[in-house]
Structures are given as structure tokens and as C-alpha cells.
Design an enzyme around this catalytic site. Structure first.
Site, PDB file in Angstrom:
ATOM      1  N   HIS B  68       0.866  -1.196   0.000  1.00 50.09           N
ATOM      2  CA  HIS B  68       0.000   0.000   0.000  1.00 50.09           C
ATOM      3  C   HIS B  68       0.895   1.235   0.000  1.00 50.09           C
ATOM      4  CE1 HIS B  68      -3.792  -2.142   0.616  1.00 50.09           C
ATOM      5  NE2 HIS B  68      -3.115  -2.964   1.392  1.00 50.09           N
ATOM      6  N   LEU B  69       0.933   1.933  -1.129  1.00 46.96           N
ATOM      7  CA  LEU B  69       1.808   3.105  -1.245  1.00 46.96           C
ATOM      8  C   LEU B  69       1.125   4.407  -0.836  1.00 46.96           C
ATOM      9  CD1 LEU B  69       3.772   2.373  -4.555  1.00 46.96           C
ATOM     10  CD2 LEU B  69       4.600   2.251  -2.204  1.00 46.96           C
ATOM     11  N   ARG B  70      -0.185   4.370  -0.689  1.00 46.29           N
ATOM     12  CA  ARG B  70      -0.947   5.539  -0.203  1.00 46.29           C
ATOM     13  C   ARG B  70      -0.885   6.741  -1.146  1.00 46.29           C
ATOM     14  NH1 ARG B  70      -3.387   2.214   2.935  1.00 46.29           N
ATOM     15  NH2 ARG B  70      -2.433   1.737   4.934  1.00 46.29           N
ATOM     16  N   ASN B 100      -6.209   0.872  -3.555  1.00 46.48           N
ATOM     17  CA  ASN B 100      -7.098   1.603  -2.627  1.00 46.48           C
ATOM     18  C   ASN B 100      -6.529   2.967  -2.273  1.00 46.48           C
ATOM     19  OD1 ASN B 100      -5.082   0.266  -1.131  1.00 46.48           O
ATOM     20  ND2 ASN B 100      -6.324   0.293   0.732  1.00 46.48           N
ATOM     21  N   ASP B 158      -8.788  -4.546  -2.301  1.00 47.38           N
ATOM     22  CA  ASP B 158      -8.230  -4.792  -0.965  1.00 47.38           C
ATOM     23  C   ASP B 158      -8.517  -3.686   0.026  1.00 47.38           C
ATOM     24  OD1 ASP B 158      -5.263  -4.818   0.881  1.00 47.38           O
ATOM     25  OD2 ASP B 158      -6.724  -6.429   0.903  1.00 47.38           O
ATOM     26  N   HIS B 238      -3.225 -12.290   2.053  1.00 50.80           N
ATOM     27  CA  HIS B 238      -3.073 -12.396   3.502  1.00 50.80           C
ATOM     28  C   HIS B 238      -3.890 -13.520   4.130  1.00 50.80           C
ATOM     29  CE1 HIS B 238      -6.659  -9.912   3.241  1.00 50.80           C
ATOM     30  NE2 HIS B 238      -6.000  -8.814   3.012  1.00 50.80           N
ATOM     31  N   ASP B 324       1.801  -6.857   2.505  1.00 45.93           N
ATOM     32  CA  ASP B 324       0.651  -6.040   2.925  1.00 45.93           C
ATOM     33  C   ASP B 324       1.141  -4.827   3.715  1.00 45.93           C
ATOM     34  OD1 ASP B 324      -2.582  -6.652   4.604  1.00 45.93           O
ATOM     35  OD2 ASP B 324      -1.897  -5.092   3.250  1.00 45.93           O
ATOM     36  N   HIS B 328       0.624   3.930   8.303  1.00 44.00           N
ATOM     37  CA  HIS B 328      -0.365   4.861   8.861  1.00 44.00           C
ATOM     38  C   HIS B 328       0.349   5.883   9.708  1.00 44.00           C
ATOM     39  CE1 HIS B 328      -4.109   3.070   7.585  1.00 44.00           C
ATOM     40  NE2 HIS B 328      -3.681   1.881   7.958  1.00 44.00           N
TER      41      HIS B 328
END
Lengths: 349, 450
Positions: B68-70, B100, B158, B238, B324, B328
Site C-alpha cells: 500500500h503506497l498511499r 485503494n 483490498d 493475507h 501487505d 499509517h
């Protein structure tokens, strides 16, 4: 990080850090009854006896906590607990300030963290917290020097409620060890259930619970006795409420919330009342001098019938009265370290 | 880029794709692997720059199928730049960007933008994953053909499960022509019922709402049957429960085209970590409990689940490890457990944390490296994850004896949400080479990132 505990009496049996000296004022917390040994609990209850006497005086005031600032920070509605803590602090002479989330900057989006940090900057001695999330007081205790008192966190714990329940039972039937306690109601979602089970087991009582299978954790099974691996060693899970209440010395009814019907845990509250409600027929199965308890607020006609709620065996109002005394004992123990927690009548602490 | 020549000498070269596990030298030129030279003692390589890898393991650069690279949308948590740097530091030379983001990568426009920026700003290779449904809302299929043309390696919503079984079925069926897997986050939210950690004795003790294993197992089972029905490719992200493993084994035995990944944290941590004492169960719950760095979806499971997952990875039932990686910020993690966002910062601790299992004999070094290299490459059907002649010179050099204490303030990642903070790990990536250039090198110089 070691978990600080309350130092009571002479601190002889405190489990964590000792009190260095009275001037150092180390802060300790009451996050859960896990933290306290049986003798520490006894000491607190002894202290509460003295406090109870003070609450019965004409002039209900002692200067024990004069000059101390206690903030109650409630993120959930409450009548009895909040008023109880406020009165406890005020009788002891402290300055008590009440913060309710809806009226605070939390409604403007201020985070819990910043709220606590703001209060911390104001030099407070104790922070009494009620929050809908389990673990919130543990989180808060990392960001304040004040003594944190858990007034109820999510579905986890409500230690002062259980202390006052122990106090009430002790006042009526003396030694709690070996007595039979029946707790009937929502265990999965009730912090009172969890704390009371721990409290009574710690004092040596035999605890039995009864409720619908949907309201205990999936890994528990009705009709069994739990073992050590669950953390509730010896807890009996009755097959039905009659079995739980049979020969009990104490019957504690817990509120069943409407939400449980909405989420499918019980078909209707009517069915709950029929199958688990504490009514006079069921109370008759308990010992003749058994106590009927309820932490409040009660939903009469559901978990408890009106006649039982207000009957001769009910000590519900006494629980509320005892709540103030017990909370006085807790606040005193936390905010006046290094001193004896026993406040006898006539003394100025 | 000059025709740079590198010779990585004297290391234990483990390239599972070629069945290689021996002391040898890896020769690189012009960003590609030239050859692996065995029995090279005493050989000098003329104009090659020599990297002495004696005592080290030399492996293909790791390939992550779940990152997740955001970016775009939550750049305060991570960006393509910081995420790829973090990948490099963890030995990963290829990562796969989950869609996402904000906006969601459900159209060529968004995917192409991410790929363009990754090509210029990224320090390692970024592959795109497209959304299954528009906006990941689970209502309408995303334009999967268009996304395939933009180069996505699979489709995933995801974070969100595809709750509508019909939509999942259609997605699987439609993807057959494209030959790309559907990667569904298997979680029945109704069964999960707002739980924040794995159901069990720990949840009961902490008073936290628990997610039963069935919430995952039920949907994994559903997806396997739908994949069978549609003769399509399914990839299970996962995977974390024993029940899921049982269903997976049955499906593989009956010929369903399914692959599965497991995260480093599900292999090494369990629900007892939520007490905040690195897996110790305390007699008294203290202020360190309710550690939000352990909050992840699927949640950390029981000891028994962890043992089953390790065994399943070891014997190949689980095909690969995927991180995964879910960064955050403090706003999302310094709060109550209920309020905390789900996700663990993984890239920079992934290899080391799982390498500990090699030390205690639960998995072989070869299988571990295979699950990070050849395995993912096979699912991607790309020439990656191996030191074969002509492949991109992507290499991870590992020092198996290097003990280090996890300090997220030293992370390349913008975020620090790792439950392994303060934990000592053994085995560390000390150098990462991507297309023949060093993109990470552990410095002994004081002050530099360790």
C-alpha cells in the site's frame, strides 16, 4: 513499562513501585481490578468503611484532598457513576471539574490525545475517565501524570462498580470467600460482568453466570466450568438461570440492552425476561437471606421484575450509597500517597 | 546508465528458480545478469567492480505482490518515493501497488499516472494492481480490460471484500480472458461484526470485540468454489486461518487455479502481542497494552493458526510471502484501539522477521527466499525473481549474522507503525541492487540510516 498499582495501607503488599516518599507524589492508577491483590482490595474496603461514616455526617466534608484537582471526563452518558465520583471528590475537599465529551472540544473534532494533553497541561491530580472504547484509560495513562481512574471502558472493566459491589456484600454477609455469587445477564458486552467476576473470584467466592449462549464468548460453553487458560479459572457457566440462582448468596442482575435484540443476540426482550429475568419465583430458589443486586440503571420487567427490584432482599439503593464511599476511598488512595488510607471518624487526614 | 559491471563475489547464492544454492559469483553488466560463476576461487574479474559478499547470502531482489503506497491521496502516510525507498531497504526490488488510493486505481487514467510517477520517482520497480469494482464499492465491475491494457498484474478491492457473490463470480469469469488473477480480501463483515482483533481468550480478557476465524474462512471457501465454477485465476491475499488452509488444500487438490500469500506478521506474531509486551502474556494488563501497532486486518491470530501458516508456507500450500505493507500516521495510530486504522508497516522488517524462522528450523532459507522471489514471479508470469542470464539485475545481499534492533525512526518509510519496535531481529538485508544500481546499502557511518 511496569504497571503502577494503588498503594494502600502501608504499601506493604503493593505489587509494583513503592511509594518513595510523601513529597514525591508518584502517580498510580486504577485501571482494572487485575491490578489489586485480595489484601489490597480488603484495605480499600476497610478505608471505605471510614468514608461511609463521613457520608453519613451532618457536615459531609473533610479536607483530606483539599487543593487537589480532580477531573471527571465522561465520553458516555452516566448518572450514578459521574455524580458518585463528583460527590466523592467534593466530600474529600478536592476541586472537581466535570467534562462531558459532547460539551467539550471533542465535538469540534479534537482528538482524545489532544484533549488529555490539554488537561495535563493544567496540572491535575486525578482523571476519572469513562469511554466507550476498551483500553481508553490505558491509552490515556501514557499521556498524563495524573492518577487515572477507570470509570468504565467499553466492554472491558468497571473496577469501582465491582469494589462497591464487594463492599455491599461484605457489609451484609461478612467474609466473601466460599460464598455463591450468581451473575445473570449480558456477559459479552458488559464491563460490570467482567469486573465483578474478577472481583468476586479474587475474594474467594464461587461465581456462576447465566445468560443466552449468544452473550458469552464463542470459546466458552454453557454447562461447563472455565479453566485457567481463559483467565477466569473456576467460573461456572450455568445451563439455565434456575441452576445459577439455586442456593446463591448473591444474585446480581445485569441490564440487557435493546441493542442486543437489534443485533440478533436475543429474539426479543420479552423472551429474555421470560427465560432469564430475575423474578420472585427465581429469587425463591436462592438462599433465604440472599442479596439482590443490580448496578443500575434497571429496566424493570426485563432483567428484573419490579417487585424483586424493590423487594426486601434488594440492596440496589445501598449499592449507590456505597458507591460514594468506595470512590472516596479510591480517590484518597490515589491522590494522597504515603499516608494511611484509613480515615477514621474524627480524624483530619 | 553506463554499462556498469558488477561482480558480487563469494556469497552463498540462493536462486530457487534455477535450483541454485552454492557459493558462487554473480556477474552483472548493463543492468542485467550476465552469469553466475561457480568455483570461482582466485578468479579476478578485470574491469568489474567487485562487491565482496563472503559470509552473505546473495538472492534475487524480493518481489512483493501486496503493497500500500498511499499515493495518490494519503501522501502524509507514504509516497511512491518513500515507499519504494522502504522497499529497497527491505531487499524488495519489485512491489505491487494496491489500488485503494484516492482516487482509486479503477481506470487507466489513474493507473497510468501512478506508473508515470513511479517510473521517474520510484527507486525500485512498481507494478500496478487494478480495482475489481468501480471505486472499490463492490457494485459494478471496474473496466478490467482497460486496466489490463495499462499493465495491471491483477485486480483487487483490498481493504474491502467483494461482498456480493454474484459480482465476485462475474469478476472471476470476466478476468479469464485477461489471464489475470482476482485478489479478493476475504472477510465476511457480518460475521466480523465490528471486531477489532482475533476472537479468543485475549480478546475476552481485554474486552475488545473479537473477529471469529470464520469471517475469513467462509469467504475464502466461497471464492474457491466460484473460481472452480468459472475456471478462473484466484489469488488469496493475507491468508490467516487454519480453516482457510483446509479449504485451500482441498481446492488445489481438485485442480482449482488458486495461489495464496501470507504476510510476515501472520507468520511471526499472534494475538498475545496486543498486550504490548512483544508476545508475553502478563499477569497484570499494563499501560502498554492495547498496542495499536498490532491492529491489522486480517487480525493477528492464535498461536495454533501461526504454526499452521508456517507449516503451510514451508510445504508449499501457501505459495508466497507478501507484505501487505500498510503505513499509517500517528493520527491514525496514537489513539484507542477501536479508533486506530488497520495496518502494519512491514517492508523494512519483512525479511528479517521471517528469517528468524529459519534459525529455529521451521522453514529452510531456500524455501523462504523462493517465497519472496521465484514464487511471486511465477504468479506474475514475468521474468523477475531470479538471477537467470538476461534478467534484470535485481539482487538482495543478506547478512545472516547481522543482529539489529528495530527502530522505526530510522525507517525510510514516512510512517513508524511497526509492532516490532524495540525487537531484536537476526538476519538483515545489507545491500539492494536494482537494474544493476545499488538502491540501498547499509552504512556503518554514524548518523547515516542504520
Amino acid at each position: 513499562m511496569t504497571n503502577p498499582t494503588i498503594t494502600v495501607g502501608n504499601g506493604a503488599e503493593a505489587e509494583a513501585t513503592d511509594v518513595a516518599d510523601a513529597t514525591a507524589s508518584p502517580r498510580h492508577h486504577l485501571l482494572d481490578l487485575d491490578d489489586l491483590s485480595a489484601s489490597e482490595i480488603s484495605d480499600l474496603l476497610d478505608s471505605a468503611e471510614g468514608m461511609l461514616e463521613i457520608t453519613g455526617r451532618d457536615v459531609r466534608k473533610t479536607p483530606a484532598l483539599r487543593g487537589k484537582t480532580i477531573i471527571t471526563m465522561f465520553f458516555e452518558n452516566s448518572t450514578r457513576t459521574r455524580v458518585s465520583f463528583e460527590q466523592a471528590g467534593k466530600i474529600l475537599g478536592a476541586d472537581v471539574i466535570n467534562v462531558t465529551a459532547s460539551a467539550s472540544s471533542v465535538s469540534k473534532g479534537e482528538s482524545l490525545l489532544n484533549t488529555v494533553k490539554t488537561l495535563q497541561a493544567m496540572q491535575i491530580d486525578a482523571l476519572v475517565v469513562r469511554h466507550p472504547h476498551s483500553g481508553a484509560p490505558y491509552f490515556i495513562s501514557n499521556y498524563t501524570d495524573a492518577a487515572v481512574v477507570n470509570a468504565g471502558d467499553g466492554t472491558h472493566a468497571h473496577p469501582t462498580q465491582s469494589l462497591l459491589d464487594l463492599f455491599t456484600v461484605r457489609n451484609h454477609i461478612g467474609d466473601i470467600a466460599g460464598k455463591k455469587i450468581a451473575i445473570v445477564g449480558d456477559v459479552l458486552y458488559s464491563r460490570v460482568a467482567r469486573s465483578s467476576i474478577i472481583a468476586f473470584q479474587k475474594m474467594g467466592a464461587e461465581v456462576t453466570i447465566s445468560c443466552p449462549n449468544t452473550l458469552i464468548p464463542d470459546e466458552w460453553q454453557l454447562g461447563t466450568v472455565l479453566d485457567e487458560s481463559t483467565g477466569f479459572d473456576g467460573l461456572k457457566l450455568a445451563k439455565n438461570v434456575d441452576e445459577a440462582v439455586d442456593s446463591a448468596d448473591v444474585v446480581m442482575a445485569l441490564r440487557i440492552q435493546q441493542e442486543r435484540q437489534d443485533s440478533g443476540h436475543v429474539p426479543t426482550l420479552r423472551e429474555y425476561a421470560e427465560r432469564w429475568g430475575i423474578n420472585s419465583e427465581r429469587m425463591a430458589l436462592a438462599n433465604d437471606d440472599a442479596l439482590l443486586m443490580h448496578p443500575g440503571p434497571m429496566t424493570e420487567g426485563v432483567e428484573i421484575s419490579s417487585d424483586v427490584a424493590h423487594g426486601a432482599q434488594s440492596v440496589v439503593e445501598e449499592q449507590v450509597r456505597n458507591g460514594v464511599a468506595v470512590r472516596m476511598a479510591v480517590l484518597y488512595a490515589l491522590c494522597a500517597p504515603g499516608k494511611s488510607t484509613r480515615v477514621s471518624s474524627g480524624d483530619e487526614a | 546508465m553506463a554499462a556498469r559491471k558488477l561482480a558480487i563475489t563469494g556469497g552463498r547464492v540462493i536462486d530457487p528458480a534455477q535450483g541454485i544454492d552454492m557459493i558462487s559469483d554473480v556477474l552483472i553488466s548493463n543492468g542485467k545478469i550476465v552469469e553466475i560463476v561457480a568455483d570461482s576461487s582466485g578468479e579476478s574479474y578485470g574491469d568489474y567492480e567487485v562487491i565482496d559478499a563472503s559470509g552473505k547470502i546473495v538472492a534475487p531482489g524480493f518481489v512483493d505482490l501486496h503493497t500500500h503506497l498511499r499515493d495518490p491521496g494519503q501522501e502524509w502516510k507514504e509516497t511512491i518515493i518513500t515507499g519504494t525507498r522502504a522497499a529497497a531497504r527491505g531487499g524488495f526490488t519489485t512491489i505491487s501497488a494496491m489500488p485503494n488510493t484516492d482516487p482509486v486505481q479503477d481506470s487507466a487514467a489513474v493507473v497510468d499516472d501512478v506508473m508515470r510517477r513511479a517510473a521517474t520517482d520510484g527507486v525500485v520497480r512498481v507494478l500496478p494492481i487494478g480495482a475489481i469494482s468501480v471505486g472499490q464499492k463492490g457494485k459494478e465491475l471496474a473496466p478490467m480490460g482497460e486496466l489490463a491494457d495499462s499493465g495491471v498484474i491483477g485486480f483487487s478491492d483490498d481493504g474491502n471484500p467483494v461482498a456480493d457473490a454474484n459480482l465476485m463470480r462475474q469478476a472471476l469469469s470476466y478476468s479469464v480472458e485477461l489471464g489475470l488473477p482476482i485478489i479478493n480480501h476475504a472477510e465476511d463483515k457480518k460475521i466480523a461484526a465490528g471486531g477489532v482483533m482475533s476472537a479468543g481468550a485475549v480478546a475476552t480478557r481485554l474486552g475488545l470485540a473479537g473477529v471469529p476465524a470464520a469471517a475469513e474462512t467462509v469467504m475464502v471457501t466461497r471464492d474457491l468454489h466460484l473460481a472452480d465454477l468459472t475456471k478462473s485465476r484466484l489469488h488469496i491475499p493475507h491468508i490467516s486461518t487454519m480453516g482457510s488452509l483446509v479449504a485451500l488444500r482441498t481446492a488445489k487438490e481438485s485442480g482449482v487455479d488458486v495461489t495464496a500469500e501470507v504476510t510476515p506478521h501472520h507468520l511471526t506474531l499472534n494475538d498475545e502481542w496486543i498486550f504490548g509486551l512483544h508476545g508475553e502474556v502478563p499477569a497484570i494488563v499494563g499501560s502498554e497494552a492495547y498496542d495499536t501497532n498490532t491492529k491489522v486486518n486480517p487480525p493477528l491470530r492464535s498461536r495454533a493458526d501461526v504454526e499452521a501458516l508456517i507449516e503451510a508456507l514451508s510445504d508449499g500450500l501457501i505459495d508466497i510471502i507478501a507484505t501487505d505493507h500498510a503505513p499509517h500516521s500517528a493520527t491514525d495510530k496514537v489513539c484507542t484501539y477501536n479508533d486506530a486504522a488497520h495496518g502494519i508497516n512491514v517492508l523494512e522488517t519483512a525479511f528479517s522477521s521471517v528469517f528468524g524462522l529459519v534459525d529455529v528450523g521451521k522453514i529452510s532459507a531456500v524455501r523462504l527466499i523462493e517465497s519472496l522471489t521465484a514464487g511471486p514471479a511465477e504468479i506474475l508470469r514475468k521474468d523477475l525473481g531470479s538471477l537467470k542470464k538476461g534478467f534484470s539485475a535485481d539482487v538482495a545481499i543478506i547478512d545472516p549474522g547481522n543482529k539489529w534492533v528495530v527502530d522505526p525512526t530510522q525507517f525510510e518509510s514516512k510512517s513508524v507503525n511497526s509492532p516490532l519496535t524495540g525487537v531484536e531481529l537476526a538476519g538483515r538485508v545489507v545491500q539492494t541492487i536494482y537494474q544493476g544500481e545499488t538502491v540501498f546499502e547499509l552504512n556503518a557511518v554514524a548518523g547515516a540510516k542504520q
